[in-house]
Write a protein that holds these residues in place. Structure first.
Motif, PDB file in Angstrom:
ATOM      1  N   GLY A   1      36.915  35.960  37.898  1.00 63.34           N
ATOM      2  CA  GLY A   1      38.387  35.851  37.947  1.00 63.34           C
ATOM      3  C   GLY A   1      38.856  35.244  39.246  1.00 63.34           C
ATOM      4  O   GLY A   1      39.201  34.083  39.318  1.00 63.34           O
TER       5      GLY A   1
ATOM      6  N   PHE B   1      48.273  34.630  29.513  1.00 67.50           N
ATOM      7  CA  PHE B   1      47.337  33.849  28.683  1.00 67.50           C
ATOM      8  C   PHE B   1      45.898  34.323  28.860  1.00 67.50           C
ATOM      9  O   PHE B   1      44.992  33.818  28.219  1.00 67.50           O
ATOM     10  CB  PHE B   1      47.417  32.354  29.060  1.00 67.50           C
ATOM     11  N   CYS B   2      45.689  35.300  29.754  1.00 64.00           N
ATOM     12  CA  CYS B   2      44.328  35.631  30.175  1.00 64.00           C
ATOM     13  C   CYS B   2      43.866  36.973  29.611  1.00 64.00           C
ATOM     14  O   CYS B   2      44.624  37.933  29.535  1.00 64.00           O
ATOM     15  CB  CYS B   2      44.280  35.654  31.697  1.00 64.00           C
TER      16      CYS B   2
ATOM     17  N   CYS C   1      40.719  42.302  37.226  1.00 63.72           N
ATOM     18  CA  CYS C   1      41.663  41.460  37.968  1.00 63.72           C
ATOM     19  C   CYS C   1      42.990  42.190  38.066  1.00 63.72           C
ATOM     20  O   CYS C   1      43.425  42.842  37.112  1.00 63.72           O
ATOM     21  CB  CYS C   1      41.846  40.109  37.285  1.00 63.72           C
TER      22      CYS C   1
ATOM     23  N   PRO D   1      42.218  40.945  32.576  1.00 61.67           N
ATOM     24  CA  PRO D   1      42.654  42.302  32.955  1.00 61.67           C
ATOM     25  C   PRO D   1      42.544  43.309  31.814  1.00 61.67           C
ATOM     26  O   PRO D   1      42.220  44.462  32.027  1.00 61.67           O
ATOM     27  CB  PRO D   1      44.122  42.122  33.373  1.00 61.67           C
TER      28      PRO D   1
ATOM     29  N   CYS E   1      48.465  37.587  34.172  1.00 53.37           N
ATOM     30  CA  CYS E   1      48.731  36.313  33.494  1.00 53.37           C
ATOM     31  C   CYS E   1      48.688  36.496  31.969  1.00 53.37           C
ATOM     32  O   CYS E   1      47.703  37.011  31.435  1.00 53.37           O
ATOM     33  CB  CYS E   1      47.719  35.264  33.934  1.00 53.37           C
TER      34      CYS E   1
ATOM     35  N   ARG F   1      42.841  32.878  43.373  1.00 51.52           N
ATOM     36  CA  ARG F   1      44.301  32.971  43.215  1.00 51.52           C
ATOM     37  C   ARG F   1      44.942  32.480  44.506  1.00 51.52           C
ATOM     38  O   ARG F   1      44.477  32.819  45.589  1.00 51.52           O
ATOM     39  CB  ARG F   1      44.699  34.437  42.994  1.00 51.52           C
TER      40      ARG F   1
HETATM   41  S1  SF4 Z   1      41.641  36.310  36.120  1.00 54.76           S
HETATM   42 FE1  SF4 Z   1      42.978  34.696  36.920  1.00 54.76          FE
HETATM   43  S2  SF4 Z   1      44.150  34.029  35.131  1.00 54.76           S
HETATM   44 FE2  SF4 Z   1      43.257  36.036  34.625  1.00 54.76          FE
HETATM   45  S3  SF4 Z   1      44.825  37.541  35.157  1.00 54.76           S
HETATM   46 FE3  SF4 Z   1      43.477  37.303  36.923  1.00 54.76          FE
HETATM   47  S4  SF4 Z   1      44.492  35.742  38.186  1.00 54.76           S
HETATM   48 FE4  SF4 Z   1      45.397  35.612  36.127  1.00 54.76          FE
END
Ligand code: SF4
Length: 447
Positions: free
Chosen positions: A223, A184-185, A178, A188, A182, A261
């Motif tokens: 994602g 919290f994710c 991705c 990446p 973010c 997104r």
């Molecule tokens: S998968 Fe979704 S939440 Fe995770 S970084 Fe990518 S856009 Fe952000």
């Protein structure tokens, strides 16, 4: 023939099926590979007869699962009294924090990163890409940089058509990685920021195979769906072709593209979503406060979020939005902005989560730096829900679920039953996130 059993809790995840497919292909006549998703007596008997048990774990909560720990102890005790040994390895997203896994679970090793290339080598005795304990010390043999996607076919269990993951029998993978940041994710960091896409013909073959094995409803994961074949910008035509061709096989009533997104959709992609899928998008909106969106490095703002919701509606697409409450920097005013957003957006469905510190993410660092007494997931709520004994995060989660119910495009009457479901949801999430937070504090030195 020797045996490998792969366990993924509750669901046959795509990751577990893919590892199963890779191992089956690689060790055709050497190993019998099976997938299980429950810890019942049949599975435990299968584990006891196996040469390798692979635990494919995708949530920090799995590391605290008492039943799983008991089964691991049973296998290790059995190893002590038998000449036939069962080796136990852990893989999946939790492998991003092997130190915690090895401290919590009595296993032989953690398969690091993407497992398709490494797992067959580990089975053959290699240690590259493996973390393990040696004389009480944690050894981490990092794997080589991100390999190309392995295009093996997943191993599809016979009862796949009976499982339901939010309405779909299976979430298939069209690409990995991705471009987002973010905080919290895990995506990446775990899968990288380069998008690696599977060739369309292989995806279509897989979809046909899933259909043959009884799958009725497919969701496209990864994602953000529209990043399929992303190079420097979204390749709209490839994404639309993907939807069109998959839908031709499975039917548009049986295809969904859950996660998108807001900044990677436009009129053409949304029109294709309407035409070739069940006609829903799910946006990760997270917050109505630009300050919190900035802190989350979401790359969007309130205005972009609202525009994307309106654009989807103009294209006849239903919109689900997910929100995060209890971010350490979320003040009352930020939370009220989220409630306002829900009023303005009039969404078709709403999901609320309490901020989860996934180890080794930026949000985890922030939560580790926040004193517990200031963390909303631990702080007692003293507002309107005081008599319910909730924490601040639980109160916001509960309140937002109730509030959203009033402002959805198709609101439900708030029955006693719905009230209890939402209260229970908020309390369960609060308890789980507190357990995860206590765990990360316990292993702070590794993070
Ligand atoms: S998968 Fe979704 S939440 Fe995770 S970084 Fe990518 S856009 Fe952000």
């Amino acid at each position: 023939m020797k045996k490998i059993t792969i366990y993924s809790p509750n669901y046959y995840t795509y990751g577990a099926m893919l590892i199963g497919g890779v191992l089956k292909e690689k060790f055709k006549n050497k190993y019998d590979v099976k997938l299980v998703k429950t810890l019942d007596n049949n599975s435990i008997n299968l584990f006891l007869k196996s040469d390798y048990v692979l635990l494919s774990l995708y949530s920090t909560l799995h590391l605290m699962d008492k039943n799983l720990k008991k089964v691991i102890e049973l296998l290790q005790n059995n190893n002590k009294h038998n000449s036939k040994k069962t080796k136990i390895f852990v893989g999946g997203p939790v492998s991003a924090y092997p130190e915690i896994v090895l401290n919590e679970l009595n296993v032989d090793g953690v398969i690091l990163g993407e497992g398709e290339i490494i797992t067959p080598k580990i089975i053959e005795g290699d240690k590259e890409g493996l973390a393990y304990l040696e004389n009480g010390e944690i050894i981490i043999n990092k794997p080589k940089p991100k390999p190309k996607l392995d295009f093996s076919k997943p191993l599809i269990p016979k009862d796949i058509g009976a499982q339901s993951i939010r309405g779909a029998n299976v979430y298939i993978e069209t690409h990995r990685g991705c471009i987002g940041n973010c905080t919290f994710c895990q995506v990446p960091k775990f899968f990288g920021k380069d998008i690696r896409s599977k060739p369309l013909e292989l995806i279509l073959e897989e979809v046909k195979e899933f259909k043959k094995k009884g799958v009725k409803r497919i969701a496209i994961s990864g994602g953000t769906g529209s990043l399929y074949n992303f190079k420097k910008e979204v390749n709209k035509s490839m994404f639309i072709e993907l939807l069109e061709k998959v839908s031709r096989i499975i039917g548009n009533k049986n295809l969904s593209v859950p996660d998108m997104r807001v900044d990677y959709v436009d009129r053409d992609t949304l029109t294709a979503v309407k035409k070739y899928t069940i006609g829903w998008v799910f946006y990760g909106i997270e917050s109505g406060s630009d300050k919190i969106l900035k802190s989350m490095k979401k790359g969007t703002n309130r205005e972009k979020n609202l525009n994307a919701v309106n654009l989807a509606k103009e294209c006849g697409v239903k919109v689900g939005g997910s929100f995060i409450v209890g971010h350490p920097e979320e003040k009352e005013v930020d939370y009220l902005l989220t409630k306002d957003f829900i009023v303005d957006a009039e969404l078709d469905d709403v999901f609320v989560s309490i901020a989860e510190p996934i180890p080794k993410t930026e949000l985890c660092d922030l939560i580790l730096d926040t004193p517990i007494e200031k963390n909303p997931t631990f702080k007692t709520h003293l507002g309107p829900y005081k008599r319910l004994n909730l924490t601040e995060s639980e109160a916001r989660c509960f309140d937002l679920l109730l509030h959203a119910e009033n402002w959805k495009s198709n609101p439900h009457i708030l029955t006693k039953q719905l009230y209890s479901i939402y209260l229970n949801e908020a309390k369960t999430q609060g308890k789980d996130i507190r357990n995860i937070t206590n765990l990360i504090f316990k292993y702070k030195k590794f993070l």
